[in-house]
Design a protein around this motif. Structure first.
Motif, PDB file in Angstrom:
ATOM      1  N   CYS A  56     -22.882  -7.140 -62.648  1.00 39.32           N
ATOM      2  CA  CYS A  56     -22.619  -5.729 -61.675  1.00 39.32           C
ATOM      3  C   CYS A  56     -21.684  -5.280 -61.919  1.00 39.32           C
ATOM      4  CB  CYS A  56     -22.077  -7.030 -61.124  1.00 39.32           C
ATOM      5  SG  CYS A  56     -23.923  -8.242 -60.120  1.00 39.32           S
ATOM      6  N   GLY A  57     -21.463  -3.792 -61.615  1.00 43.74           N
ATOM      7  CA  GLY A  57     -20.317  -2.800 -61.408  1.00 43.74           C
ATOM      8  C   GLY A  57     -20.219  -2.772 -62.449  1.00 43.74           C
ATOM      9  N   THR A  58     -18.542  -2.703 -62.469  1.00 38.72           N
ATOM     10  CA  THR A  58     -17.780  -2.683 -64.034  1.00 38.72           C
ATOM     11  C   THR A  58     -18.412  -3.041 -65.038  1.00 38.72           C
ATOM     12  OG1 THR A  58     -16.518  -1.117 -62.886  1.00 38.72           O
ATOM     13  CG2 THR A  58     -15.446  -1.871 -65.440  1.00 38.72           C
ATOM     14  N   ALA A  59     -18.858  -4.390 -64.846  1.00 35.88           N
ATOM     15  CA  ALA A  59     -19.034  -5.714 -65.361  1.00 35.88           C
ATOM     16  C   ALA A  59     -20.665  -5.188 -66.081  1.00 35.88           C
ATOM     17  CB  ALA A  59     -19.085  -6.910 -65.563  1.00 35.88           C
ATOM     18  N   SER A 103     -19.069 -11.142 -66.737  1.00 43.44           N
ATOM     19  CA  SER A 103     -18.063 -10.734 -65.461  1.00 43.44           C
ATOM     20  C   SER A 103     -16.849 -11.315 -65.134  1.00 43.44           C
ATOM     21  CB  SER A 103     -18.619 -12.016 -64.526  1.00 43.44           C
ATOM     22  OG  SER A 103     -17.702 -12.212 -63.301  1.00 43.44           O
ATOM     23  N   GLN A 104     -15.501 -10.335 -64.913  1.00 44.24           N
ATOM     24  CA  GLN A 104     -14.204 -10.814 -65.315  1.00 44.24           C
ATOM     25  C   GLN A 104     -14.027 -12.122 -64.305  1.00 44.24           C
ATOM     26  OE1 GLN A 104     -10.837 -11.228 -64.166  1.00 44.24           O
ATOM     27  NE2 GLN A 104     -11.648 -10.850 -62.340  1.00 44.24           N
ATOM     28  N   SER A 105     -14.282 -12.424 -62.964  1.00 43.49           N
ATOM     29  CA  SER A 105     -13.893 -13.404 -62.537  1.00 43.49           C
ATOM     30  C   SER A 105     -14.871 -14.981 -62.844  1.00 43.49           C
ATOM     31  CB  SER A 105     -14.471 -12.920 -60.664  1.00 43.49           C
ATOM     32  OG  SER A 105     -15.732 -12.808 -60.361  1.00 43.49           O
ATOM     33  N   THR A 108     -18.989 -14.141 -59.984  1.00 41.23           N
ATOM     34  CA  THR A 108     -19.922 -12.989 -58.689  1.00 41.23           C
ATOM     35  C   THR A 108     -21.026 -14.113 -58.754  1.00 41.23           C
ATOM     36  OG1 THR A 108     -18.798 -11.822 -60.592  1.00 41.23           O
ATOM     37  CG2 THR A 108     -21.376 -11.280 -58.615  1.00 41.23           C
ATOM     38  N   VAL A 154      -8.077  -4.158 -57.757  1.00 42.87           N
ATOM     39  CA  VAL A 154      -9.452  -4.676 -57.010  1.00 42.87           C
ATOM     40  C   VAL A 154     -10.980  -3.657 -57.744  1.00 42.87           C
ATOM     41  CG1 VAL A 154     -11.648  -3.798 -55.455  1.00 42.87           C
ATOM     42  CG2 VAL A 154     -10.153  -4.823 -54.555  1.00 42.87           C
ATOM     43  N   ALA A 155     -10.254  -2.238 -58.653  1.00 36.83           N
ATOM     44  CA  ALA A 155     -10.938  -2.128 -59.329  1.00 36.83           C
ATOM     45  C   ALA A 155     -10.644  -2.482 -61.190  1.00 36.83           C
ATOM     46  CB  ALA A 155      -9.937  -0.386 -59.663  1.00 36.83           C
ATOM     47  N   SER A 156     -11.366  -2.293 -61.111  1.00 43.16           N
ATOM     48  CA  SER A 156     -11.615  -3.203 -63.007  1.00 43.16           C
ATOM     49  C   SER A 156     -11.204  -2.159 -64.093  1.00 43.16           C
ATOM     50  CB  SER A 156     -13.043  -3.939 -63.126  1.00 43.16           C
ATOM     51  OG  SER A 156     -12.348  -4.651 -64.178  1.00 43.16           O
ATOM     52  N   LEU A 240     -17.856   5.269 -60.713  1.00 43.39           N
ATOM     53  CA  LEU A 240     -17.414   4.537 -60.021  1.00 43.39           C
ATOM     54  C   LEU A 240     -15.609   3.939 -59.223  1.00 43.39           C
ATOM     55  CD1 LEU A 240     -18.245   1.324 -58.529  1.00 43.39           C
ATOM     56  CD2 LEU A 240     -18.399   0.255 -60.793  1.00 43.39           C
ATOM     57  N   LYS A 241     -15.502   4.342 -61.076  1.00 42.24           N
ATOM     58  CA  LYS A 241     -13.425   4.093 -60.449  1.00 42.24           C
ATOM     59  C   LYS A 241     -13.209   5.139 -59.428  1.00 42.24           C
ATOM     60  CE  LYS A 241     -13.088   0.920 -62.075  1.00 42.24           C
ATOM     61  NZ  LYS A 241     -13.311   0.210 -62.605  1.00 42.24           N
ATOM     62  N   GLU A 244     -14.901   4.445 -56.364  1.00 40.85           N
ATOM     63  CA  GLU A 244     -14.076   3.380 -55.307  1.00 40.85           C
ATOM     64  C   GLU A 244     -12.197   2.889 -55.025  1.00 40.85           C
ATOM     65  OE1 GLU A 244     -14.173  -0.918 -57.234  1.00 40.85           O
ATOM     66  OE2 GLU A 244     -13.591  -0.055 -59.157  1.00 40.85           O
ATOM     67  N   VAL A 362     -16.757 -10.955 -55.638  1.00 39.00           N
ATOM     68  CA  VAL A 362     -17.893 -10.538 -54.628  1.00 39.00           C
ATOM     69  C   VAL A 362     -18.609 -12.466 -54.613  1.00 39.00           C
ATOM     70  CG1 VAL A 362     -19.612  -9.174 -53.589  1.00 39.00           C
ATOM     71  CG2 VAL A 362     -18.524  -7.928 -54.678  1.00 39.00           C
TER      72      VAL A 362
HETATM   73  O1  M6R Z   1     -16.092 -10.359 -61.261  1.00 41.74           O
HETATM   74  P1  M6R Z   1     -17.016  -9.655 -62.293  1.00 41.74           P
HETATM   75  O2  M6R Z   1     -16.810  -8.667 -63.309  1.00 41.74           O
HETATM   76  O3  M6R Z   1     -18.354 -10.337 -62.293  1.00 41.74           O
HETATM   77  O4  M6R Z   1     -17.200  -7.971 -61.178  1.00 41.74           O
HETATM   78  C1  M6R Z   1     -18.350  -6.734 -60.930  1.00 41.74           C
HETATM   79  C2  M6R Z   1     -17.911  -5.939 -60.239  1.00 41.74           C
HETATM   80  O5  M6R Z   1     -18.255  -6.821 -58.656  1.00 41.74           O
HETATM   81  C3  M6R Z   1     -16.594  -5.463 -60.142  1.00 41.74           C
HETATM   82  O6  M6R Z   1     -16.951  -5.223 -61.962  1.00 41.74           O
HETATM   83  C4  M6R Z   1     -16.542  -4.599 -59.387  1.00 41.74           C
HETATM   84  O7  M6R Z   1     -17.930  -3.376 -59.932  1.00 41.74           O
HETATM   85  C5  M6R Z   1     -14.911  -3.621 -59.667  1.00 41.74           C
HETATM   86  N1  M6R Z   1     -14.762  -3.329 -58.190  1.00 41.74           N
HETATM   87  C6  M6R Z   1     -15.311  -2.262 -60.400  1.00 41.74           C
HETATM   88  O8  M6R Z   1     -14.007  -1.560 -60.573  1.00 41.74           O
END
Ligand code: M6R
Length: 365
Positions: A56-59, A103-105, A108, A154-156, A240-241, A244, A362
């Protein structure tokens, strides 16, 4: 602790030379000029017919960059979906294929559900995650860790460039296993990767110019980002950056799609950010820039030394990056797009670390 930075996001942008270097050291044997994966694979890249990526998102955008790498360097077809689509679209999947998650976290909800779905369909699962104790790390057959450290903004930012570093290492390992990369080609790519942290530090020196440019950008209502090849997902990441954290409407497009719609938006008030390293498709992007210029669009060009010499176009600004191997360019070009979004939002007085309506992770769909 933000150190001597105003925001976590600034700290995390500036940490990238260090954390990308640390991540690289985990995946690459510097002296041998080879990728050495720090884990065993329960499959052989040689046998793979396809990789399915979900995130999702940046990932997701890191995954999209890696599609170009896996296909070009290892000749493996790659499918990629945002995880909220993959989990419901009932794609035909074959047991023994590889499902890759980013995924960073590692928490998700949609990405985790996609991982569970792929595992239930008997696919091999490999997750590129930053938090080693996360649910996704626990539930994946293989965990490829990014060593970005804790990401608070929050912005990756640093997680993204570390994801790219790991994904490129995987694509190189796959190319070697499949015989599509010679030892010599591998060494060339690995040397290019090893040079990235130093070049990122060099790129940070453009910060002051970018900060001034950000004042200009802050007046815009809409911003268009364009790129081709791996600069296309990067264009989407730039948009996206910016959206957001500054709440300016921004879109990332493949430069070749310009004529198929977005060109209608272009006028004197619309900044167009073009990401165009000097590579095999540079000339194509230059002709798209000419189309923008002919309609009075204000171009901000992110390119390298060679590209800056070659364009011969009037731009509002040109941000000149160090010249690098085209394969690693998206890792390096992440820096100016992050800095541009950051300084625009700061100039507008926005809360860059805690943008409205967004959560760091998320965990509900
Ligand atoms: O923790 P994750 O990498 O799975 O999160 C995915 C997205 O929610 C995350 O990259 C989101 O798009 C960021 N806020 C982007 O900067």
């Amino acid at each position: 602790d933000k150190g001597n930075h105003r925001h976590f996001m600034a700290k995390e942008i500036h940490e990238q030379p260090e954390v990308v270097g640390r991540t690289l050291a985990h995946y690459v044997n510097f002296s041998a000029g080879r990728v050495e994966l720090p884990f065993e694979l329960p499959f052989d890249f040689k046998d793979l017919k396809r990789i399915s990526i979900s995130a999702c998102g940046t990932a997701y955008l890191a995954g999209l960059v890696s599609k170009y790498w896996f296909e070009r360097l290892a000749r493996i077809p790659v499918e990629i979906d945002v995880a909220s689509e993959f989990r419901y679209r009932e794609a035909p999947l074959e047991p023994g294929e590889l499902a890759l998650f980013v995924s960073q976290s590692g928490e998700t909800a949609d990405t985790l559900a996609s991982l569970r779905y792929a595992a239930a369909e008997k696919l091999h699962t490999l997750s590129v995650v930053n938090v080693p104790t996360s649910t996704m790390a626990r539930e994946s057959a293989v965990v490829a860790q990014t060593l970005a450290g804790v990401e608070v903004g929050v912005a990756s930012t640093k997680a993204f460039t570390c994801q790219l570093t790991v994904l490129l290492s995987l694509a190189i390992a796959a190319g070697r296993a499949r015989g599509t990369l010679s030892a010599e080609e591998e060494k060339e790519l690995v040397d290019a990767l090893i040079a990235v942290p130093g070049q990122m530090s060099e790129a940070m020196k453009r910060e002051h110019d970018i900060e001034i440019l950000a004042r200009e950008l802050s007046k815009a209502k809409d911003v268009l980002y364009l790129g081709r090849g791996t600069a296309y997902p990067l264009a989407m990441e730039g948009a996206l950056k910016l959206k957001e954290i500054s709440y300016i409407h921004a879109e990332g497009y493949a430069a070749g799609e310009l004529k198929h719609g977005p060109i209608a938006l272009i006028d004197e008030t619309m900044p167009v950010i073009v990401i165009a390293p000097f590579d095999h498709i540079f000339e194509k992007t230059v002709s798209n820039m000419q189309e923008v210029a002919a309609r009075g669009g204000r171009i901000i060009l992110i390119t390298d030394e060679k590209g800056a010499l070659e364009t011969g176009l009037d731009t509002l600004a040109t941000i000149v990056m160090p010249s690098v191997h085209p394969v690693v360019a998206p890792i390096l070009n992440s820096v100016p797009i992050q800095l541009l979004a950051y300084h625009t939002a700061v100039f507008m007085g926005k809360d860059v670390d805690q943008p409205r309506n967004l959560a760091k992770s998320v965990t509900v769909e």
